[in-house]
Design a protein around this motif. Structure first.
Motif, short mmCIF file in Angstrom:
data_model
loop_
_atom_site.label_atom_id
_atom_site.label_comp_id
_atom_site.label_asym_id
_atom_site.label_seq_id
_atom_site.Cartn_x
_atom_site.Cartn_y
_atom_site.Cartn_z
N LEU A 1 29.85 49.96 6.56
CA LEU A 1 28.89 50.96 7.02
C LEU A 1 27.45 50.50 6.80
N ILE A 2 27.23 49.67 5.81
CA ILE A 2 25.89 49.15 5.53
C ILE A 2 25.46 48.14 6.59
N VAL A 3 26.37 47.27 7.00
CA VAL A 3 26.03 46.19 7.94
C VAL A 3 26.29 46.56 9.40
N ARG A 4 26.96 47.65 9.64
CA ARG A 4 27.41 48.02 10.97
C ARG A 4 26.31 48.08 12.02
N LYS A 5 25.14 48.56 11.67
CA LYS A 5 24.07 48.78 12.65
C LYS A 5 23.45 47.49 13.17
N ASN A 6 23.48 46.44 12.38
CA ASN A 6 22.87 45.17 12.76
C ASN A 6 23.92 44.29 13.41
N ARG A 7 23.69 43.84 14.64
CA ARG A 7 24.68 43.06 15.39
C ARG A 7 25.16 41.85 14.62
N ASP A 8 24.24 41.00 14.16
CA ASP A 8 24.63 39.76 13.48
C ASP A 8 25.36 40.02 12.18
N SER A 9 24.85 40.96 11.39
CA SER A 9 25.50 41.29 10.11
C SER A 9 26.88 41.88 10.33
N CYS A 10 27.00 42.71 11.33
CA CYS A 10 28.28 43.35 11.65
C CYS A 10 29.33 42.31 12.03
N ILE A 11 28.97 41.42 12.94
CA ILE A 11 29.92 40.40 13.39
C ILE A 11 30.25 39.44 12.26
N HIS A 12 29.25 39.06 11.48
CA HIS A 12 29.50 38.17 10.34
C HIS A 12 30.46 38.82 9.35
N TRP A 13 30.24 40.11 9.05
CA TRP A 13 31.11 40.81 8.12
C TRP A 13 32.55 40.85 8.65
N LEU B 1 33.28 50.67 16.60
CA LEU B 1 32.28 49.93 17.36
C LEU B 1 32.21 50.34 18.83
N ALA B 2 33.06 51.24 19.26
CA ALA B 2 33.10 51.65 20.67
C ALA B 2 31.77 52.18 21.17
N GLU B 3 31.00 52.80 20.31
CA GLU B 3 29.71 53.38 20.70
C GLU B 3 28.53 52.61 20.11
N HIS B 4 28.75 51.37 19.72
CA HIS B 4 27.68 50.57 19.11
C HIS B 4 26.56 50.31 20.11
N ALA B 5 25.35 50.16 19.62
CA ALA B 5 24.19 49.93 20.49
C ALA B 5 24.23 48.56 21.16
N HIS B 6 24.88 47.58 20.55
CA HIS B 6 24.87 46.22 21.09
C HIS B 6 26.20 45.92 21.79
N ALA B 7 26.11 45.34 22.97
CA ALA B 7 27.30 45.05 23.79
C ALA B 7 28.29 44.11 23.09
N PRO C 1 39.70 34.14 19.33
CA PRO C 1 38.65 34.13 20.36
C PRO C 1 37.31 34.67 19.86
N ILE C 2 37.35 35.66 18.99
CA ILE C 2 36.12 36.22 18.43
C ILE C 2 35.46 35.20 17.51
N GLU C 3 36.27 34.57 16.69
CA GLU C 3 35.74 33.57 15.77
C GLU C 3 35.10 32.41 16.53
N ARG C 4 35.74 31.98 17.57
CA ARG C 4 35.19 30.88 18.37
C ARG C 4 33.88 31.27 19.05
N ARG C 5 33.82 32.48 19.52
CA ARG C 5 32.62 32.92 20.24
C ARG C 5 31.44 33.16 19.31
N HIS C 6 31.70 33.71 18.14
CA HIS C 6 30.61 34.19 17.30
C HIS C 6 30.35 33.36 16.04
N SER C 7 31.17 32.38 15.74
CA SER C 7 30.90 31.60 14.53
C SER C 7 30.19 30.32 14.90
N ARG C 8 29.62 29.69 13.92
CA ARG C 8 28.87 28.46 14.15
C ARG C 8 29.70 27.23 13.81
N GLY C 9 31.02 27.39 13.73
CA GLY C 9 31.89 26.28 13.42
C GLY C 9 31.99 25.30 14.58
N LEU C 10 32.70 24.22 14.36
CA LEU C 10 32.89 23.23 15.42
C LEU C 10 33.73 23.80 16.55
#
Length: 117
Positions: free
Chosen positions: A3-15, A47-53, A82-91
């Motif tokens: 709930l703390i990180v949910r509003k921020n796109r990057d923090s939410c996805i990282h969490w 996340l269905a109603e999140h501000a960020h697509a 697929p989520i990890e590949r799209r949003h992480s900075r790994g190889l």
């Protein structure tokens, strides 16, 4: 914590990615796994109603958890990879080939495999 990180796109996805990695790491503990999967499903559904697509795109994964937390690791990885590949900075796969070292079987490592072009 979510709930703390949910509003921020990057923090939410990282969490979410970190939480998924924790689930995978502790997969053999069935009770912990089921609790974490149930928690992950609730987080994703929220996340269905999140501000960020990018975050809204993750919400449909919740129903794909088959309304149960009792599924195999392969199903979980098919959902998360697929989520990890799209949003992480790994190889990426194509970057990985240049980083692989091949063992010659005699205790020495040969040169790294050539990178695909």
């Amino acid at each position: 914590a979510f709930l703390i990180v949910r509003k921020n796109r990057d923090s939410c996805i990282h969490w979410l990615l970190t939480y998924c990695q924790a689930i995978e790491r502790e997969w053999s503990d069935a009770e912990l796994r089921r609790r974490r999967l149930a928690s992950l499903r609730r987080c994703l559904a929220s996340l269905a109603e999140h501000a960020h697509a990018d975050c809204r795109e993750l919400a449909p994964l919740a129903p794909r958890m088959l309304h149960s937390t009792d599924f195999d690791e392969r199903h979980f990885l098919n959902l998360v990879l697929p989520i990890e590949r799209r949003h992480s900075r790994g190889l990426r796969d194509d970057e990985l080939h240049g980083a692989i070292s091949v063992s010659t079987g005699d205790g020495r490592a040969s040169a790294a495999c050539p990178r695909r072009q």
